[in-house]
Design a protein around this motif. Structure first.
Motif, PDB file in Angstrom:
ATOM      1  N   ASN A  55      -3.009 -29.836  -8.374  1.00 57.29           N
ATOM      2  CA  ASN A  55      -3.698 -29.141  -9.607  1.00 57.29           C
ATOM      3  C   ASN A  55      -5.275 -29.535 -10.276  1.00 57.29           C
ATOM      4  O   ASN A  55      -5.899 -29.237 -11.176  1.00 57.29           O
ATOM      5  CB  ASN A  55      -2.356 -29.523 -10.614  1.00 57.29           C
ATOM      6  CG  ASN A  55      -1.537 -28.431 -10.095  1.00 57.29           C
ATOM      7  OD1 ASN A  55      -1.936 -27.936  -9.482  1.00 57.29           O
ATOM      8  ND2 ASN A  55      -0.795 -29.291 -10.059  1.00 57.29           N
ATOM      9  N   LEU A  56      -5.347 -31.213 -10.377  1.00 58.79           N
ATOM     10  CA  LEU A  56      -7.063 -31.622 -10.942  1.00 58.79           C
ATOM     11  C   LEU A  56      -7.912 -31.015 -10.594  1.00 58.79           C
ATOM     12  O   LEU A  56      -8.673 -30.568 -10.341  1.00 58.79           O
ATOM     13  CB  LEU A  56      -6.562 -33.235 -11.624  1.00 58.79           C
ATOM     14  CG  LEU A  56      -7.891 -34.065 -11.987  1.00 58.79           C
ATOM     15  CD1 LEU A  56      -7.850 -33.342 -13.278  1.00 58.79           C
ATOM     16  CD2 LEU A  56      -7.386 -35.475 -12.266  1.00 58.79           C
ATOM     17  N   GLN A  57      -7.551 -31.331  -8.744  1.00 57.64           N
ATOM     18  CA  GLN A  57      -8.919 -30.706  -7.993  1.00 57.64           C
ATOM     19  C   GLN A  57      -9.368 -29.480  -7.865  1.00 57.64           C
ATOM     20  O   GLN A  57     -10.246 -28.564  -8.228  1.00 57.64           O
ATOM     21  CB  GLN A  57      -8.615 -30.952  -6.585  1.00 57.64           C
ATOM     22  CG  GLN A  57      -8.884 -32.471  -5.974  1.00 57.64           C
ATOM     23  CD  GLN A  57      -8.112 -32.657  -4.415  1.00 57.64           C
ATOM     24  OE1 GLN A  57      -7.505 -32.006  -3.932  1.00 57.64           O
ATOM     25  NE2 GLN A  57      -8.451 -33.975  -4.504  1.00 57.64           N
ATOM     26  N   ARG A  58      -7.966 -28.394  -8.173  1.00 57.95           N
ATOM     27  CA  ARG A  58      -8.421 -26.941  -8.450  1.00 57.95           C
ATOM     28  C   ARG A  58      -8.763 -26.783 -10.330  1.00 57.95           C
ATOM     29  O   ARG A  58      -9.366 -25.741  -9.262  1.00 57.95           O
ATOM     30  CB  ARG A  58      -6.534 -26.280  -8.356  1.00 57.95           C
ATOM     31  CG  ARG A  58      -6.664 -26.975  -7.912  1.00 57.95           C
ATOM     32  CD  ARG A  58      -5.264 -25.510  -6.989  1.00 57.95           C
ATOM     33  NE  ARG A  58      -3.776 -25.697  -6.258  1.00 57.95           N
ATOM     34  CZ  ARG A  58      -3.214 -25.393  -5.821  1.00 57.95           C
ATOM     35  NH1 ARG A  58      -1.930 -25.632  -6.573  1.00 57.95           N
ATOM     36  NH2 ARG A  58      -1.726 -25.571  -4.347  1.00 57.95           N
ATOM     37  N   ALA A  59      -8.173 -27.045 -10.873  1.00 55.95           N
ATOM     38  CA  ALA A  59      -8.791 -27.009 -11.859  1.00 55.95           C
ATOM     39  C   ALA A  59     -10.264 -27.943 -12.234  1.00 55.95           C
ATOM     40  O   ALA A  59     -11.238 -27.096 -12.454  1.00 55.95           O
ATOM     41  CB  ALA A  59      -8.806 -27.924 -13.156  1.00 55.95           C
ATOM     42  N   ARG A  60     -10.772 -29.144 -11.384  1.00 56.54           N
ATOM     43  CA  ARG A  60     -12.175 -29.057 -11.639  1.00 56.54           C
ATOM     44  C   ARG A  60     -13.020 -27.953 -10.321  1.00 56.54           C
ATOM     45  O   ARG A  60     -14.497 -27.318 -10.975  1.00 56.54           O
ATOM     46  CB  ARG A  60     -12.454 -30.944 -10.411  1.00 56.54           C
ATOM     47  CG  ARG A  60     -11.971 -31.677 -11.237  1.00 56.54           C
ATOM     48  CD  ARG A  60     -12.415 -32.813 -10.683  1.00 56.54           C
ATOM     49  NE  ARG A  60     -11.469 -34.000 -11.344  1.00 56.54           N
ATOM     50  CZ  ARG A  60     -11.182 -34.931 -10.602  1.00 56.54           C
ATOM     51  NH1 ARG A  60     -10.788 -35.122  -8.985  1.00 56.54           N
ATOM     52  NH2 ARG A  60     -10.951 -36.218 -11.207  1.00 56.54           N
ATOM     53  N   SER A  61     -12.186 -27.026  -9.674  1.00 59.11           N
ATOM     54  CA  SER A  61     -12.732 -26.119  -8.986  1.00 59.11           C
ATOM     55  C   SER A  61     -13.578 -25.040  -9.787  1.00 59.11           C
ATOM     56  O   SER A  61     -14.127 -24.670  -9.657  1.00 59.11           O
ATOM     57  CB  SER A  61     -13.263 -25.991  -7.552  1.00 59.11           C
ATOM     58  OG  SER A  61     -12.830 -25.120  -6.753  1.00 59.11           O
ATOM     59  N   THR A  62     -11.996 -24.810 -10.070  1.00 60.24           N
ATOM     60  CA  THR A  62     -12.983 -23.671 -11.751  1.00 60.24           C
ATOM     61  C   THR A  62     -13.398 -23.429 -12.755  1.00 60.24           C
ATOM     62  O   THR A  62     -14.111 -22.669 -12.887  1.00 60.24           O
ATOM     63  CB  THR A  62     -10.921 -23.662 -12.210  1.00 60.24           C
ATOM     64  OG1 THR A  62     -10.415 -23.271 -10.734  1.00 60.24           O
ATOM     65  CG2 THR A  62     -11.159 -21.883 -12.807  1.00 60.24           C
ATOM     66  N   LEU A  63     -13.819 -25.456 -12.669  1.00 59.27           N
ATOM     67  CA  LEU A  63     -14.087 -25.196 -13.620  1.00 59.27           C
ATOM     68  C   LEU A  63     -15.784 -25.670 -13.203  1.00 59.27           C
ATOM     69  O   LEU A  63     -16.842 -25.418 -13.691  1.00 59.27           O
ATOM     70  CB  LEU A  63     -14.046 -26.803 -14.575  1.00 59.27           C
ATOM     71  CG  LEU A  63     -14.846 -27.126 -15.655  1.00 59.27           C
ATOM     72  CD1 LEU A  63     -14.538 -26.423 -17.080  1.00 59.27           C
ATOM     73  CD2 LEU A  63     -14.423 -28.991 -16.254  1.00 59.27           C
ATOM     74  N   ALA A  64     -16.025 -25.887 -11.993  1.00 60.26           N
ATOM     75  CA  ALA A  64     -17.159 -25.851 -11.191  1.00 60.26           C
ATOM     76  C   ALA A  64     -17.848 -24.394 -11.471  1.00 60.26           C
ATOM     77  O   ALA A  64     -18.903 -24.232 -11.260  1.00 60.26           O
ATOM     78  CB  ALA A  64     -17.158 -26.758 -10.572  1.00 60.26           C
ATOM     79  N   GLN A  65     -16.419 -23.556 -10.926  1.00 63.98           N
ATOM     80  CA  GLN A  65     -17.597 -22.373 -10.909  1.00 63.98           C
ATOM     81  C   GLN A  65     -18.130 -21.418 -11.739  1.00 63.98           C
ATOM     82  O   GLN A  65     -18.528 -20.817 -12.194  1.00 63.98           O
ATOM     83  CB  GLN A  65     -15.657 -21.366  -9.804  1.00 63.98           C
ATOM     84  CG  GLN A  65     -16.033 -21.858  -8.782  1.00 63.98           C
ATOM     85  CD  GLN A  65     -14.486 -21.339  -7.632  1.00 63.98           C
ATOM     86  OE1 GLN A  65     -13.720 -20.520  -9.002  1.00 63.98           O
ATOM     87  NE2 GLN A  65     -14.246 -21.734  -6.712  1.00 63.98           N
ATOM     88  N   SER A  66     -16.603 -21.805 -12.988  1.00 61.52           N
ATOM     89  CA  SER A  66     -17.615 -20.997 -14.420  1.00 61.52           C
ATOM     90  C   SER A  66     -18.287 -21.842 -14.718  1.00 61.52           C
ATOM     91  O   SER A  66     -19.304 -21.099 -15.572  1.00 61.52           O
ATOM     92  CB  SER A  66     -16.234 -22.293 -15.613  1.00 61.52           C
ATOM     93  OG  SER A  66     -14.743 -21.012 -14.688  1.00 61.52           O
TER      94      SER A  66
END
Length: 102
Positions: free
Chosen positions: A47-58
């Motif tokens: 979940n933390l990796q997904r959140a980081r990825s989404t944050l980077a995309q944003s």
């Protein structure tokens, strides 16, 4: 904007999952068996990796949008320099009036 909102909602959901799983891990730390604790830790990590990825995309989307706005404003200033100068002067006068009242 719809994409940004979707990414923001996705990011919020990921952080909620991380918080929920972390609370669960902390509350049940002593009672969870080794495999169960490991599985929960892996879920938190995922979940933390997904959140980081989404944050980077944003962040990338916001940066791109900012570049587009900057490019459009430069283009407008080049096309109508007197209009841009008038707007800046008007804003300066308004700020002067507002600050002068204090």
């Amino acid at each position: 904007k719809a994409i940004e909102k979707t990414q923001q909602e996705h990011l919020q959901a990921e952080f909620k999952k991380i918080i929920k799983n972390t609370k669960k891990l902390l509350q049940n730390d002593a009672s969870l068996a080794g495999d169960q604790a490991d599985e929960l830790r892996q879920q938190i990590q995922l979940n933390l990796q997904r959140a980081r990825s989404t944050l980077a995309q944003s962040g990338d989307a916001l940066r791109q949008r900012g570049d587009e706005v900057q490019h459009a404003s430069k283009k407008k200033k080049k096309k109508n320099p007197w209009q841009a100068l008038g707007i800046v002067a008007g804003v300066g006068v308004l700020l002067g009036l507002l600050l002068g009242r204090r």
